[in-house]
Design a protein around this motif. Structure first.
Motif, PDB file in Angstrom:
ATOM      1  N   ASN A 268     -58.517 -40.126   3.827  1.00  0.00           N
ATOM      2  CA  ASN A 268     -57.376 -39.215   3.734  1.00  0.00           C
ATOM      3  C   ASN A 268     -57.763 -37.806   3.297  1.00  0.00           C
ATOM      4  O   ASN A 268     -56.959 -36.877   3.415  1.00  0.00           O
ATOM      5  CB  ASN A 268     -56.328 -39.774   2.763  1.00  0.00           C
ATOM      6  CG  ASN A 268     -55.718 -41.077   3.267  1.00  0.00           C
ATOM      7  OD1 ASN A 268     -55.534 -41.259   4.460  1.00  0.00           O
ATOM      8  ND2 ASN A 268     -55.418 -41.982   2.351  1.00  0.00           N
ATOM      9  N   ASN A 269     -58.990 -37.658   2.779  1.00  0.00           N
ATOM     10  CA  ASN A 269     -59.463 -36.350   2.321  1.00  0.00           C
ATOM     11  C   ASN A 269     -60.957 -36.249   2.608  1.00  0.00           C
ATOM     12  O   ASN A 269     -61.779 -36.666   1.793  1.00  0.00           O
ATOM     13  CB  ASN A 269     -59.170 -36.174   0.828  1.00  0.00           C
ATOM     14  CG  ASN A 269     -59.596 -34.804   0.309  1.00  0.00           C
ATOM     15  OD1 ASN A 269     -60.113 -33.978   1.048  1.00  0.00           O
ATOM     16  ND2 ASN A 269     -59.390 -34.580  -0.984  1.00  0.00           N
ATOM     17  N   SER A 270     -61.305 -35.703   3.747  1.00  0.00           N
ATOM     18  CA  SER A 270     -62.703 -35.676   4.192  1.00  0.00           C
ATOM     19  C   SER A 270     -63.605 -34.855   3.277  1.00  0.00           C
ATOM     20  O   SER A 270     -64.832 -35.016   3.308  1.00  0.00           O
ATOM     21  CB  SER A 270     -62.784 -35.126   5.622  1.00  0.00           C
ATOM     22  OG  SER A 270     -62.255 -33.805   5.688  1.00  0.00           O
ATOM     23  N   SER A 271     -63.028 -33.976   2.444  1.00  0.00           N
ATOM     24  CA  SER A 271     -63.853 -33.175   1.536  1.00  0.00           C
ATOM     25  C   SER A 271     -64.527 -34.031   0.463  1.00  0.00           C
ATOM     26  O   SER A 271     -65.472 -33.583  -0.192  1.00  0.00           O
ATOM     27  CB  SER A 271     -62.999 -32.094   0.862  1.00  0.00           C
ATOM     28  OG  SER A 271     -62.057 -32.668  -0.037  1.00  0.00           O
ATOM     29  N   LEU A 272     -64.060 -35.277   0.300  1.00  0.00           N
ATOM     30  CA  LEU A 272     -64.656 -36.173  -0.703  1.00  0.00           C
ATOM     31  C   LEU A 272     -65.904 -36.891  -0.185  1.00  0.00           C
ATOM     32  O   LEU A 272     -66.680 -37.438  -0.975  1.00  0.00           O
ATOM     33  CB  LEU A 272     -63.622 -37.229  -1.125  1.00  0.00           C
ATOM     34  CG  LEU A 272     -62.351 -36.733  -1.808  1.00  0.00           C
ATOM     35  CD1 LEU A 272     -61.381 -37.890  -2.023  1.00  0.00           C
ATOM     36  CD2 LEU A 272     -62.674 -36.065  -3.138  1.00  0.00           C
ATOM     37  N   ILE A 273     -66.092 -36.889   1.118  1.00  0.00           N
ATOM     38  CA  ILE A 273     -67.218 -37.627   1.720  1.00  0.00           C
ATOM     39  C   ILE A 273     -68.547 -37.071   1.214  1.00  0.00           C
ATOM     40  O   ILE A 273     -68.783 -35.864   1.192  1.00  0.00           O
ATOM     41  CB  ILE A 273     -67.156 -37.533   3.261  1.00  0.00           C
ATOM     42  CG1 ILE A 273     -65.878 -38.199   3.788  1.00  0.00           C
ATOM     43  CG2 ILE A 273     -68.386 -38.171   3.892  1.00  0.00           C
ATOM     44  CD1 ILE A 273     -65.670 -38.046   5.277  1.00  0.00           C
ATOM     45  N   GLY A 274     -69.425 -37.993   0.788  1.00  0.00           N
ATOM     46  CA  GLY A 274     -70.746 -37.603   0.319  1.00  0.00           C
ATOM     47  C   GLY A 274     -70.807 -37.156  -1.123  1.00  0.00           C
ATOM     48  O   GLY A 274     -71.868 -36.748  -1.605  1.00  0.00           O
ATOM     49  N   LYS A 275     -69.678 -37.231  -1.836  1.00  0.00           N
ATOM     50  CA  LYS A 275     -69.635 -36.786  -3.222  1.00  0.00           C
ATOM     51  C   LYS A 275     -69.473 -37.976  -4.171  1.00  0.00           C
ATOM     52  O   LYS A 275     -68.983 -39.028  -3.769  1.00  0.00           O
ATOM     53  CB  LYS A 275     -68.485 -35.804  -3.429  1.00  0.00           C
ATOM     54  CG  LYS A 275     -68.634 -34.523  -2.626  1.00  0.00           C
ATOM     55  CD  LYS A 275     -67.467 -33.580  -2.843  1.00  0.00           C
ATOM     56  CE  LYS A 275     -67.646 -32.298  -2.040  1.00  0.00           C
ATOM     57  NZ  LYS A 275     -66.506 -31.367  -2.213  1.00  0.00           N
ATOM     58  N   PRO A 276     -69.874 -37.809  -5.437  1.00  0.00           N
ATOM     59  CA  PRO A 276     -69.669 -38.883  -6.418  1.00  0.00           C
ATOM     60  C   PRO A 276     -68.190 -38.984  -6.784  1.00  0.00           C
ATOM     61  O   PRO A 276     -67.633 -38.070  -7.389  1.00  0.00           O
ATOM     62  CB  PRO A 276     -70.517 -38.450  -7.620  1.00  0.00           C
ATOM     63  CG  PRO A 276     -70.620 -36.968  -7.494  1.00  0.00           C
ATOM     64  CD  PRO A 276     -70.605 -36.666  -6.017  1.00  0.00           C
ATOM     65  N   VAL A 277     -67.563 -40.068  -6.377  1.00  0.00           N
ATOM     66  CA  VAL A 277     -66.121 -40.241  -6.549  1.00  0.00           C
ATOM     67  C   VAL A 277     -65.844 -41.603  -7.174  1.00  0.00           C
ATOM     68  O   VAL A 277     -66.496 -42.599  -6.838  1.00  0.00           O
ATOM     69  CB  VAL A 277     -65.382 -40.149  -5.195  1.00  0.00           C
ATOM     70  CG1 VAL A 277     -63.883 -40.346  -5.384  1.00  0.00           C
ATOM     71  CG2 VAL A 277     -65.669 -38.825  -4.507  1.00  0.00           C
ATOM     72  N   VAL A 278     -64.884 -41.649  -8.088  1.00  0.00           N
ATOM     73  CA  VAL A 278     -64.399 -42.931  -8.595  1.00  0.00           C
ATOM     74  C   VAL A 278     -62.886 -42.949  -8.509  1.00  0.00           C
ATOM     75  O   VAL A 278     -62.228 -41.917  -8.644  1.00  0.00           O
ATOM     76  CB  VAL A 278     -64.831 -43.228 -10.053  1.00  0.00           C
ATOM     77  CG1 VAL A 278     -66.335 -43.314 -10.174  1.00  0.00           C
ATOM     78  CG2 VAL A 278     -64.245 -42.210 -11.009  1.00  0.00           C
ATOM     79  N   VAL A 279     -62.346 -44.128  -8.253  1.00  0.00           N
ATOM     80  CA  VAL A 279     -60.910 -44.359  -8.343  1.00  0.00           C
ATOM     81  C   VAL A 279     -60.674 -45.150  -9.616  1.00  0.00           C
ATOM     82  O   VAL A 279     -61.343 -46.164  -9.855  1.00  0.00           O
ATOM     83  CB  VAL A 279     -60.384 -45.137  -7.123  1.00  0.00           C
ATOM     84  CG1 VAL A 279     -58.932 -45.553  -7.337  1.00  0.00           C
ATOM     85  CG2 VAL A 279     -60.517 -44.305  -5.864  1.00  0.00           C
ATOM     86  N   GLY A 280     -59.754 -44.682 -10.446  1.00  0.00           N
ATOM     87  CA  GLY A 280     -59.517 -45.375 -11.708  1.00  0.00           C
ATOM     88  C   GLY A 280     -58.353 -44.776 -12.457  1.00  0.00           C
ATOM     89  O   GLY A 280     -57.471 -44.152 -11.881  1.00  0.00           O
ATOM     90  N   GLY A 281     -58.394 -44.959 -13.777  1.00  0.00           N
ATOM     91  CA  GLY A 281     -57.312 -44.473 -14.615  1.00  0.00           C
ATOM     92  C   GLY A 281     -57.635 -43.133 -15.229  1.00  0.00           C
ATOM     93  O   GLY A 281     -58.473 -42.379 -14.733  1.00  0.00           O
ATOM     94  N   GLY A 282     -56.988 -42.837 -16.351  1.00  0.00           N
ATOM     95  CA  GLY A 282     -57.208 -41.569 -17.031  1.00  0.00           C
ATOM     96  C   GLY A 282     -58.445 -41.606 -17.902  1.00  0.00           C
ATOM     97  O   GLY A 282     -59.363 -42.406 -17.686  1.00  0.00           O
ATOM     98  N   GLU A 283     -58.459 -40.768 -18.918  1.00  0.00           N
ATOM     99  CA  GLU A 283     -59.625 -40.635 -19.792  1.00  0.00           C
ATOM    100  C   GLU A 283     -59.997 -41.964 -20.453  1.00  0.00           C
ATOM    101  O   GLU A 283     -61.162 -42.243 -20.681  1.00  0.00           O
ATOM    102  CB  GLU A 283     -59.351 -39.572 -20.858  1.00  0.00           C
ATOM    103  CG  GLU A 283     -59.396 -38.149 -20.333  1.00  0.00           C
ATOM    104  CD  GLU A 283     -60.797 -37.725 -19.933  1.00  0.00           C
ATOM    105  OE1 GLU A 283     -61.751 -38.125 -20.620  1.00  0.00           O
ATOM    106  OE2 GLU A 283     -60.937 -37.000 -18.936  1.00  0.00           O
ATOM    107  N   ARG A 284     -58.999 -42.774 -20.785  1.00  0.00           N
ATOM    108  CA  ARG A 284     -59.283 -44.041 -21.467  1.00  0.00           C
ATOM    109  C   ARG A 284     -59.176 -45.233 -20.512  1.00  0.00           C
ATOM    110  O   ARG A 284     -59.174 -46.378 -20.934  1.00  0.00           O
ATOM    111  CB  ARG A 284     -58.310 -44.218 -22.633  1.00  0.00           C
ATOM    112  CG  ARG A 284     -58.450 -43.151 -23.714  1.00  0.00           C
ATOM    113  CD  ARG A 284     -57.393 -43.325 -24.785  1.00  0.00           C
ATOM    114  NE  ARG A 284     -57.517 -44.599 -25.464  1.00  0.00           N
ATOM    115  CZ  ARG A 284     -56.561 -45.150 -26.210  1.00  0.00           C
ATOM    116  NH1 ARG A 284     -55.408 -44.517 -26.343  1.00  0.00           N
ATOM    117  NH2 ARG A 284     -56.754 -46.303 -26.802  1.00  0.00           N
ATOM    118  N   GLY A 285     -59.093 -44.949 -19.230  1.00  0.00           N
ATOM    119  CA  GLY A 285     -58.979 -46.011 -18.236  1.00  0.00           C
ATOM    120  C   GLY A 285     -60.327 -46.551 -17.812  1.00  0.00           C
ATOM    121  O   GLY A 285     -61.369 -46.240 -18.390  1.00  0.00           O
ATOM    122  N   VAL A 286     -60.307 -47.374 -16.758  1.00  0.00           N
ATOM    123  CA  VAL A 286     -61.530 -47.975 -16.254  1.00  0.00           C
ATOM    124  C   VAL A 286     -61.728 -47.612 -14.791  1.00  0.00           C
ATOM    125  O   VAL A 286     -60.787 -47.236 -14.092  1.00  0.00           O
ATOM    126  CB  VAL A 286     -61.512 -49.514 -16.399  1.00  0.00           C
ATOM    127  CG1 VAL A 286     -61.458 -49.923 -17.847  1.00  0.00           C
ATOM    128  CG2 VAL A 286     -60.339 -50.113 -15.626  1.00  0.00           C
TER     129      VAL A 286
END
Length: 392
Positions: free
Chosen positions: A26-44
Motif C-alpha cells: 500500500n506504500n511503495s516508499s517502505l520497500i527496502g527499508k527497516p520496517v516493523v508493524v506493532g504498537g506504540g512505545e511500550r508495545g511489541v
C-alpha cells in the motif's frame, strides 16, 4: 496379504513478513527499508521486514528494544481489518486450486497433495500456485514441499524470502541434518539452550541421541522431538473450516433488575469467550449482546471492533452495547455474549494498542487457566454469579 502405503506430499505456504508486506504493498516508499508493524512505545513488534531483521529485530520483541537495535526503523501501527482482507484473498486463491488445505494461521497454509503426482506433478503444481498468489495479491510468499508437514515447514523457512524448496522422499534426514537445532519445530529457547549445553548444535546430532535418553531429558516430548529430528511426522493436514462465532449465555434462576449483578455476569461471560478465542488461536471482529426480558421478548445489538482476543476490549464493547440495549427497565431473564467475524491468529499479533506488560499478563492468565481451570482466575467484578449456563 500385503498393505500398500501411499507416499504423502504436503506443501507449506507462508506469507513473508505478512503485515509488513501488506504495508509495503500500500506504500511503495517502505520497500527496502527497516520496517516493523506493532504498537506504540511500550508495545511489541508483530512483524518485521527482512531489512529490520538484519539488525536483530524479531517478532514479539518490545518496540523500545527494536528502536535501540535500529534507530532508523520505521514503526507502523497495525490494522487487522486490512490484514484480514489480504489473508482472505490468499485463502480464496488456494481454495479455488486445491480440494483440501489447512489454514494454520492468518498467513500460513498446509496443502495435502498426496496422489497428485500421477496427474500433474506436485513440484510443478506448487510452483505455479505460488506464482499465482504473488501475481494476484502482490504479496511475497514462500513454499516448501516434502512428505510431511514438519519437513515442509522447515523447508519453507529455509527458502525465505520469496522462494521455494522441494525435499524428495528419502531426503528428509539429509536436508535436516546440517541445520541448527533451533530450526526444528518444538525447539524453543529453553529446549535449545538445554541441547546446546549438551553440545547438540545440529539436527543431525540430535537425531543420533537414543530415544530413552531423549525421554529422560524431555519426557514424552523427547519421543516426538527425536522422531522429528529423523524427519518423521505423521500429523495430518486438517481441512480448513471457518468457525463462525464463540458465544455463551446465562439464564438466571430468578429474573432480576440488579444492574450490578448483570454487569458481573457480562464481565464473566466476556472473559469466557475471550479465553476461548485465545485457546483456539482466533481473533474476533464483532461483539453481540443479547437480552431476554421476563416477558420473553428478546433483543440483540452488535458492534464491529478491531480484531481482538482481549478481555478488556471485548468487555468495553459489551458494556457499551448493554447500556444501549437495556432500556425497558423490566426484569431480565437472560443475557448473552457472542463474538463473531473470526479469523485465525494468536493474541500477540493483535497487540497494536497494548503494552509488553499486558502481553505478559494475558500469557500468565491463560497459563493458569490451562493448568487449573477457567473458574480459578477471573476479575473480581465477575465473581458474583448465579444461573444456568447454555450456549447460543
Amino acid at each position: 496379504m500385503c498393505s500398500l502405503s501411499i507416499q504423502r506430499s504436503v506443501a507449506h505456504f507462508d506469507l513473508d513478513s505478512f503485515f509488513v508486506s501488506v504495508e509495503c504493498k500500500n506504500n511503495s516508499s517502505l520497500i527496502g527499508k527497516p520496517v516493523v508493524v506493532g504498537g506504540g512505545e511500550r508495545g511489541v513488534v508483530a512483524s518485521a521486514s527482512y531489512e529490520a531483521r538484519k539488525f536483530g529485530v524479531r517478532s514479539a520483541m518490545p518496540v523500545k528494544l527494536a528502536k535501540r537495535l535500529c534507530p532508523d526503523i520505521i514503526i507502523i501501527k497495525g490494522d487487522m481489518d486490512k490484514y484480514s482482507r489480504e489473508s482472505r484473498m490468499v485463502t480464496d486463491i488456494i481454495s479455488n486450486h486445491v480440494p483440501m488445505f489447512e489454514k494454520s494461521s492468518i498467513d500460513e497454509f498446509y496443502i495435502d497433495l498426496t496422489g497428485m503426482d500421477k496427474y500433474f506433478g506436485c513440484e510443478l503444481f506448487t510452483s505455479e500456485l505460488r506464482k499465482t498468489i504473488c501475481k494476484e495479491t502482490g504479496l511475497s510468499i514462500s513454499q516448501g514441499l516434502a512428505t510431511n508437514k514438519m519437513v515442509s515447514k522447515v523447508a519453507t523457512n529455509e527458502s525465505k524470502p520469496n522462494g521455494q524448496i522441494y525435499i524428495p522422499f528419502g531426503n528428509e534426514k539429509r536436508f535436516l541434518a546440517p541445520l541448527p537445532v533451533n530450526k526444528l519445530p518444538m525447539v524453543g529457547e529453553k529446549t535449545g539452550e538445554l541441547l546446546r549445553r549438551m553440545g547438540v548444535e545440529t539436527i543431525q546430532t540430535l537425531s543420533e541421541i537414543p530415544e530413552p535418553m531423549m525421554v529422560n531429558l524431555l519426557g514424552k516430548n523427547g519421543i516426538e522431538l527425536s522422531r522429528r529430528a529423523n524427519g518423521i511426522d505423521n500429523s495430518p493436514v486438517v481441512p480448513y473450516q471457518e468457525q463462525k462465532s464463540v458465544s455463551t449465555e446465562n439464564t438466571f434462576n430468578n429474573d432480576t433488575i440488579n444492574l450490578a449483578f448483570l454487569n458481573n455476569q457480562l464481565i464473566r461471560m466476556c472473559e469466557q469467550v475471550a479465553y476461548e478465542l485465545r485457546a483456539g488461536n482466533k481473533l474476533a471482529g464483532c461483539v453481540t449482546i443479547k437480552i431476554r426480558y421476563s416477558d420473553f421478548q428478546t433483543f440483540t445489538k452488535q458492534v464491529t471492533i478491531a480484531y481482538t482476543a482481549s478481555d478488556h476490549i471485548i468487555i468495553e464493547a459489551a458494556k457499551e452495547l448493554f447500556s444501549r440495549l437495556y432500556d425497558r427497565r423490566l426484569l431480565v431473564r437472560m443475557v448473552g455474549v457472542r463474538v463473531s467475524s473470526l479469523i485465525p491468529g494468536n493474541y500477540q499479533i493483535n497487540l497494536f494498542d497494548d503494552t509488553q506488560e499486558m502481553v505478559n499478563l494475558y500469557q500468565s492468565i491463560d497459563s493458569i487457566k490451562r493448568q487449573f481451570g477457567e473458574q480459578l482466575l477471573m476479575r473480581a467484578s465477575g465473581i458474583n454469579q448465579s444461573g444456568t449456563h447454555t450456549t447460543w
